[in-house]
Design an enzyme around this catalytic site. Structure first.
Site, mmCIF file in Angstrom:
data_model
loop_
_atom_site.group_PDB
_atom_site.id
_atom_site.type_symbol
_atom_site.label_atom_id
_atom_site.label_comp_id
_atom_site.label_asym_id
_atom_site.label_seq_id
_atom_site.Cartn_x
_atom_site.Cartn_y
_atom_site.Cartn_z
ATOM 1 N N PRO A 130 -2.163 -6.449 -15.710
ATOM 2 C CA PRO A 130 -0.942 -7.040 -16.255
ATOM 3 C C PRO A 130 0.028 -7.542 -15.197
ATOM 4 C CG PRO A 130 -0.918 -4.660 -16.497
ATOM 5 C CD PRO A 130 -2.311 -5.040 -16.067
ATOM 6 N N ASN A 131 0.616 -8.668 -15.497
ATOM 7 C CA ASN A 131 1.677 -9.326 -14.709
ATOM 8 C C ASN A 131 1.173 -9.978 -13.427
ATOM 9 O OD1 ASN A 131 3.839 -8.571 -16.519
ATOM 10 N ND2 ASN A 131 3.499 -6.482 -15.806
ATOM 11 N N ARG A 177 6.570 -13.815 -9.019
ATOM 12 C CA ARG A 177 7.016 -12.479 -9.406
ATOM 13 C C ARG A 177 7.447 -11.702 -8.167
ATOM 14 N NH1 ARG A 177 2.787 -7.589 -10.692
ATOM 15 N NH2 ARG A 177 4.329 -6.098 -11.416
ATOM 16 N N TYR A 199 5.473 -8.961 -3.506
ATOM 17 C CA TYR A 199 4.089 -9.405 -3.749
ATOM 18 C C TYR A 199 3.724 -10.696 -3.026
ATOM 19 C CZ TYR A 199 4.386 -5.879 -7.450
ATOM 20 O OH TYR A 199 4.545 -4.707 -8.141
ATOM 21 N N ASN A 256 -7.413 -4.827 -9.398
ATOM 22 C CA ASN A 256 -5.996 -4.451 -9.312
ATOM 23 C C ASN A 256 -5.521 -4.187 -10.734
ATOM 24 O OD1 ASN A 256 -3.262 -4.177 -9.059
ATOM 25 N ND2 ASN A 256 -3.004 -5.866 -7.621
ATOM 26 N N ALA A 264 0.241 -2.100 -13.426
ATOM 27 C CA ALA A 264 0.935 -0.893 -13.895
ATOM 28 C C ALA A 264 0.027 0.042 -14.690
ATOM 29 C CB ALA A 264 2.149 -1.297 -14.729
ATOM 30 N N GLU A 284 -10.395 -0.193 -6.012
ATOM 31 C CA GLU A 284 -9.012 -0.339 -6.506
ATOM 32 C C GLU A 284 -8.172 -0.982 -5.401
ATOM 33 O OE1 GLU A 284 -7.312 3.502 -7.384
ATOM 34 O OE2 GLU A 284 -5.303 2.681 -7.742
ATOM 35 N N HIS A 308 -4.163 -2.530 -4.388
ATOM 36 C CA HIS A 308 -2.755 -2.791 -4.683
ATOM 37 C C HIS A 308 -2.176 -3.629 -3.556
ATOM 38 C CE1 HIS A 308 -2.954 -0.145 -8.039
ATOM 39 N NE2 HIS A 308 -3.555 0.754 -7.266
ATOM 40 N N ILE A 309 -1.462 -4.654 -3.930
ATOM 41 C CA ILE A 309 -0.864 -5.578 -2.965
ATOM 42 C C ILE A 309 0.233 -4.861 -2.179
ATOM 43 C CG2 ILE A 309 0.480 -7.724 -2.778
ATOM 44 C CD1 ILE A 309 -0.919 -8.520 -5.514
ATOM 45 N N ARG A 319 7.082 3.192 -2.802
ATOM 46 C CA ARG A 319 7.922 2.692 -3.899
ATOM 47 C C ARG A 319 8.322 3.838 -4.827
ATOM 48 N NH1 ARG A 319 5.137 -2.455 -6.365
ATOM 49 N NH2 ARG A 319 7.180 -2.516 -7.399
HETATM 50 C C1 DQA Z 1 0.528 -3.315 -8.064
HETATM 51 C C2 DQA Z 1 1.405 -2.062 -7.983
HETATM 52 C C3 DQA Z 1 1.745 -1.547 -9.365
HETATM 53 O O1 DQA Z 1 2.582 -0.400 -9.246
HETATM 54 C C4 DQA Z 1 2.497 -2.614 -10.145
HETATM 55 O O2 DQA Z 1 2.753 -2.146 -11.454
HETATM 56 C C5 DQA Z 1 1.783 -3.913 -10.165
HETATM 57 C C6 DQA Z 1 1.166 -4.395 -8.933
HETATM 58 C C7 DQA Z 1 0.281 -3.929 -6.668
HETATM 59 O O3 DQA Z 1 -0.635 -4.731 -6.556
HETATM 60 O O4 DQA Z 1 0.998 -3.622 -5.705
HETATM 61 O O5 DQA Z 1 1.774 -4.616 -11.160
HETATM 62 O O6 DQA Z 1 -0.733 -2.952 -8.602
#
Ligand code: DQA
Length: 154
Positions: free
Chosen positions: A10-11, A18, A23, A79, A82, A104, A106-107, A113
């Site tokens: 998501p997102n 964003r 990011y 990825n 959330a 897995e 994460h950017i 955080r």
């Molecule tokens: C994320 C980190 C997550 O906490 C966040 O909700 C994202 C992006 C990252 O790539 O850093 O949507 O997965």
């Protein structure tokens, strides 16, 4: 040619616009193009899929599991956005398609955080984890995945 699957949750369709301070300004289309080139260099095709819906991501993991058994999909870079921090269902999906390797990624450095980002339901089921290298992390994850695949074939 064997295929790697790039999954984004998501997102991540909003990458580039964003929260660029967190990011970066690279779009999802840029990431997918970079990953396609990386995969080809490593000897794989790349398929990419993004969804904002947990069930759609789970369906895609199940499909990847079936295609892994058929010798079509060699591994996944994922990825989960959330859903990382909320989804027992995604943990169960990845656990349910083993031995399909899922990396897995994460950017951002989620550990630097908010506290609610420090726990991942996905990590215990992942074959490896890449965190905090910006969108370059996708390339690192593909490289690591290719090494895992080669090691498993030995
Ligand atoms: C994320 C980190 C997550 O906490 C966040 O909700 C994202 C992006 C990252 O790539 O850093 O949507 O997965």
């Amino acid at each position: 040619m064997p295929t790697l699957l790039l999954l984004n949750g998501p997102n991540l369709n909003l990458l580039g616009t964003r929260e660029p301070g967190l990011y970066g300004s690279t779009t999802l289309a840029d990431v997918e193009a970079q990953c396609r080139a990386d995969a080809q260099r490593l000897g794989f095709e790349l398929e990419a899929f993004q969804s904002n819906h947990e069930g759609a991501l789970i369906d895609k993991i199940h499909e990847a599991g079936r295609r892994h058994k058929a010798g079509e999909i060699a591994g996944v870079v994922f990825n989960p956005g959330a859903f990382t921090h909320t989804s027992v269902a995604i943990f169960d999906a990845i656990s349910g398609v083993k031995p399909l390797p899922v990396i897995e990624i994460h950017i951002s450095n989620v550990h630097a955080r908010e506290a609610f980002r420090h726990h991942s339901y996905v990590s215990p089921a992942a074959a490896g984890i890449v965190i905090g290298f910006g969108t370059e992390g996708y390339s690192l994850a593909l490289e690591g995945l290719a090494r895992k695949i080669a090691a498993a074939a030995r």
